[in-house]
Design a protein around this motif. Structure first.
Motif, PDB file in Angstrom:
ATOM      1  N   TYR A 153       0.817  -1.208   0.000  1.00 24.11           N
ATOM      2  CA  TYR A 153       0.000   0.000   0.000  1.00 24.11           C
ATOM      3  C   TYR A 153       0.856   1.267   0.000  1.00 24.11           C
ATOM      4  O   TYR A 153       2.006   1.247   0.427  1.00 24.11           O
ATOM      5  CB  TYR A 153      -0.917  -0.017   1.232  1.00 24.11           C
ATOM      6  N   PRO A 154       0.298   2.412  -0.448  1.00 22.91           N
ATOM      7  CA  PRO A 154       1.043   3.673  -0.480  1.00 22.91           C
ATOM      8  C   PRO A 154       1.456   4.127   0.922  1.00 22.91           C
ATOM      9  O   PRO A 154       0.709   3.945   1.885  1.00 22.91           O
ATOM     10  CB  PRO A 154       0.053   4.673  -1.078  1.00 22.91           C
ATOM     11  N   LYS A 155       2.656   4.714   1.001  1.00 23.09           N
ATOM     12  CA  LYS A 155       3.167   5.213   2.276  1.00 23.09           C
ATOM     13  C   LYS A 155       3.514   6.689   2.142  1.00 23.09           C
ATOM     14  O   LYS A 155       3.743   7.195   1.052  1.00 23.09           O
ATOM     15  CB  LYS A 155       4.396   4.425   2.687  1.00 23.09           C
ATOM     16  N   ASP A 156       3.594   7.344   3.287  1.00 22.89           N
ATOM     17  CA  ASP A 156       3.872   8.778   3.284  1.00 22.89           C
ATOM     18  C   ASP A 156       5.358   9.110   3.217  1.00 22.89           C
ATOM     19  O   ASP A 156       5.728  10.248   3.038  1.00 22.89           O
ATOM     20  CB  ASP A 156       3.222   9.470   4.476  1.00 22.89           C
ATOM     21  N   GLU A 157       6.223   8.131   3.357  1.00 22.55           N
ATOM     22  CA  GLU A 157       7.671   8.339   3.273  1.00 22.55           C
ATOM     23  C   GLU A 157       8.295   7.166   2.532  1.00 22.55           C
ATOM     24  O   GLU A 157       7.653   6.156   2.293  1.00 22.55           O
ATOM     25  CB  GLU A 157       8.280   8.428   4.675  1.00 22.55           C
ATOM     26  N   GLY A 158       9.568   7.302   2.241  1.00 17.97           N
ATOM     27  CA  GLY A 158      10.280   6.218   1.586  1.00 17.97           C
ATOM     28  C   GLY A 158      10.450   5.019   2.488  1.00 17.97           C
ATOM     29  O   GLY A 158      10.315   5.099   3.703  1.00 17.97           O
ATOM     30  N   VAL A 159      10.751   3.905   1.892  1.00 16.21           N
ATOM     31  CA  VAL A 159      10.969   2.659   2.614  1.00 16.21           C
ATOM     32  C   VAL A 159      12.454   2.336   2.554  1.00 16.21           C
ATOM     33  O   VAL A 159      13.064   2.380   1.487  1.00 16.21           O
ATOM     34  CB  VAL A 159      10.135   1.522   1.983  1.00 16.21           C
ATOM     35  N   ASN A 160      13.035   1.996   3.693  1.00 19.68           N
ATOM     36  CA  ASN A 160      14.464   1.682   3.715  1.00 19.68           C
ATOM     37  C   ASN A 160      14.711   0.273   3.183  1.00 19.68           C
ATOM     38  O   ASN A 160      13.769  -0.497   3.000  1.00 19.68           O
ATOM     39  CB  ASN A 160      15.040   1.900   5.119  1.00 19.68           C
ATOM     40  N   PRO A 161      15.976  -0.090   2.928  1.00 18.44           N
ATOM     41  CA  PRO A 161      16.274  -1.398   2.338  1.00 18.44           C
ATOM     42  C   PRO A 161      15.747  -2.584   3.138  1.00 18.44           C
ATOM     43  O   PRO A 161      15.477  -3.632   2.589  1.00 18.44           O
ATOM     44  CB  PRO A 161      17.802  -1.421   2.258  1.00 18.44           C
ATOM     45  N   GLY A 162      15.591  -2.427   4.442  1.00 19.42           N
ATOM     46  CA  GLY A 162      15.059  -3.507   5.263  1.00 19.42           C
ATOM     47  C   GLY A 162      13.550  -3.606   5.230  1.00 19.42           C
ATOM     48  O   GLY A 162      12.958  -4.493   5.827  1.00 19.42           O
ATOM     49  N   ALA A 188       4.373   5.425   6.751  1.00 22.16           N
ATOM     50  CA  ALA A 188       3.103   4.939   7.277  1.00 22.16           C
ATOM     51  C   ALA A 188       2.117   4.802   6.124  1.00 22.16           C
ATOM     52  O   ALA A 188       2.126   5.597   5.189  1.00 22.16           O
ATOM     53  CB  ALA A 188       2.558   5.918   8.313  1.00 22.16           C
ATOM     54  N   VAL A 189       1.279   3.788   6.172  1.00 21.10           N
ATOM     55  CA  VAL A 189       0.271   3.580   5.137  1.00 21.10           C
ATOM     56  C   VAL A 189      -0.661   4.783   5.104  1.00 21.10           C
ATOM     57  O   VAL A 189      -1.138   5.233   6.138  1.00 21.10           O
ATOM     58  CB  VAL A 189      -0.521   2.283   5.401  1.00 21.10           C
ATOM     59  N   THR A 190      -0.879   5.318   3.913  1.00 19.41           N
ATOM     60  CA  THR A 190      -1.749   6.485   3.766  1.00 19.41           C
ATOM     61  C   THR A 190      -3.169   6.105   3.360  1.00 19.41           C
ATOM     62  O   THR A 190      -4.095   6.858   3.596  1.00 19.41           O
ATOM     63  CB  THR A 190      -1.180   7.471   2.736  1.00 19.41           C
ATOM     64  N   ASN A 191      -3.329   4.956   2.716  1.00 19.46           N
ATOM     65  CA  ASN A 191      -4.666   4.428   2.416  1.00 19.46           C
ATOM     66  C   ASN A 191      -4.527   2.951   2.075  1.00 19.46           C
ATOM     67  O   ASN A 191      -3.431   2.448   1.873  1.00 19.46           O
ATOM     68  CB  ASN A 191      -5.364   5.216   1.308  1.00 19.46           C
ATOM     69  N   TRP A 192      -5.652   2.256   2.020  1.00 18.86           N
ATOM     70  CA  TRP A 192      -5.632   0.809   1.823  1.00 18.86           C
ATOM     71  C   TRP A 192      -5.961   0.418   0.385  1.00 18.86           C
ATOM     72  O   TRP A 192      -6.521  -0.628   0.117  1.00 18.86           O
ATOM     73  CB  TRP A 192      -6.586   0.145   2.813  1.00 18.86           C
ATOM     74  N   THR A 193      -5.561   1.252  -0.559  1.00 21.14           N
ATOM     75  CA  THR A 193      -5.687   0.938  -1.974  1.00 21.14           C
ATOM     76  C   THR A 193      -4.365   0.349  -2.438  1.00 21.14           C
ATOM     77  O   THR A 193      -3.312   0.953  -2.239  1.00 21.14           O
ATOM     78  CB  THR A 193      -5.996   2.219  -2.780  1.00 21.14           C
ATOM     79  N   ALA A 194      -4.408  -0.819  -3.041  1.00 19.98           N
ATOM     80  CA  ALA A 194      -3.170  -1.480  -3.463  1.00 19.98           C
ATOM     81  C   ALA A 194      -2.399  -0.622  -4.453  1.00 19.98           C
ATOM     82  O   ALA A 194      -2.985   0.044  -5.309  1.00 19.98           O
ATOM     83  CB  ALA A 194      -3.489  -2.834  -4.092  1.00 19.98           C
ATOM     84  N   LEU A 195      -1.077  -0.641  -4.330  1.00 24.69           N
ATOM     85  CA  LEU A 195      -0.213   0.067  -5.273  1.00 24.69           C
ATOM     86  C   LEU A 195      -0.369  -0.527  -6.675  1.00 24.69           C
ATOM     87  O   LEU A 195      -0.544  -1.744  -6.814  1.00 24.69           O
ATOM     88  CB  LEU A 195       1.248  -0.061  -4.856  1.00 24.69           C
ATOM     89  N   PRO A 196      -0.282   0.282  -7.720  1.00 30.48           N
ATOM     90  CA  PRO A 196      -0.365  -0.246  -9.086  1.00 30.48           C
ATOM     91  C   PRO A 196       0.706  -1.297  -9.381  1.00 30.48           C
ATOM     92  O   PRO A 196       0.488  -2.194 -10.189  1.00 30.48           O
ATOM     93  CB  PRO A 196      -0.182   0.990  -9.960  1.00 30.48           C
ATOM     94  N   SER A 197       1.852  -1.206  -8.714  1.00 31.86           N
ATOM     95  CA  SER A 197       2.919  -2.191  -8.926  1.00 31.86           C
ATOM     96  C   SER A 197       2.580  -3.548  -8.322  1.00 31.86           C
ATOM     97  O   SER A 197       3.219  -4.550  -8.625  1.00 31.86           O
ATOM     98  CB  SER A 197       4.227  -1.684  -8.322  1.00 31.86           C
ATOM     99  N   VAL A 198       1.553  -3.597  -7.473  1.00 43.87           N
ATOM    100  CA  VAL A 198       1.151  -4.832  -6.803  1.00 43.87           C
ATOM    101  C   VAL A 198      -0.091  -5.430  -7.436  1.00 43.87           C
ATOM    102  O   VAL A 198      -0.182  -6.631  -7.626  1.00 43.87           O
ATOM    103  CB  VAL A 198       0.898  -4.569  -5.302  1.00 43.87           C
ATOM    104  N   SER A 199      -1.060  -4.578  -7.772  1.00 43.79           N
ATOM    105  CA  SER A 199      -2.342  -5.087  -8.251  1.00 43.79           C
ATOM    106  C   SER A 199      -2.982  -4.096  -9.222  1.00 43.79           C
ATOM    107  O   SER A 199      -2.888  -2.887  -9.024  1.00 43.79           O
ATOM    108  CB  SER A 199      -3.280  -5.315  -7.069  1.00 43.79           C
TER     109      SER A 199
END
Length: 81
Positions: free
Chosen positions: A48-57, A62-73
């Motif tokens: 799901y979309p987040k308000d900041e970047g995701v680190n390598p781990g 934080a999730v901003t909404n529960w709509t799946a990312l286009p890269s996932v679905s």
């Protein structure tokens, strides 16, 4: 159940050139063929979309909404038929 969170085989990677929409039904079919049924999925926050970047781990943001990312679905909800 089947979990997709940090440490799972499919955490940020489908293991192939397939999309998550293509690979997850194959995961279910494989487990069924082994006689290891499960009745629920845990789709981790990285779907799901987040308000900041995701680190390598895999952490951060934080999730901003529960709509799946286009890269996932291609569907807005992962449980849609």
């Amino acid at each position: 159940g089947f979990w997709t969170d940090n440490g799972g085989y499919y955490h940020y990677n489908t293991g192939s050139n397939l999309s998550y929409e293509e690979v997850l039904p194959l995961v279910k079919k494989y487990h069924d063929s082994l006689g290891v049924p499960f009745r629920h999925w845990q789709f981790d926050s990285w779907f799901y979309p987040k308000d900041e970047g995701v680190n390598p781990g895999g952490g951060g943001g934080a999730v901003t909404n529960w709509t799946a990312l286009p890269s996932v679905s291609t569907r807005s909800r992962l449980d849609a038929p």
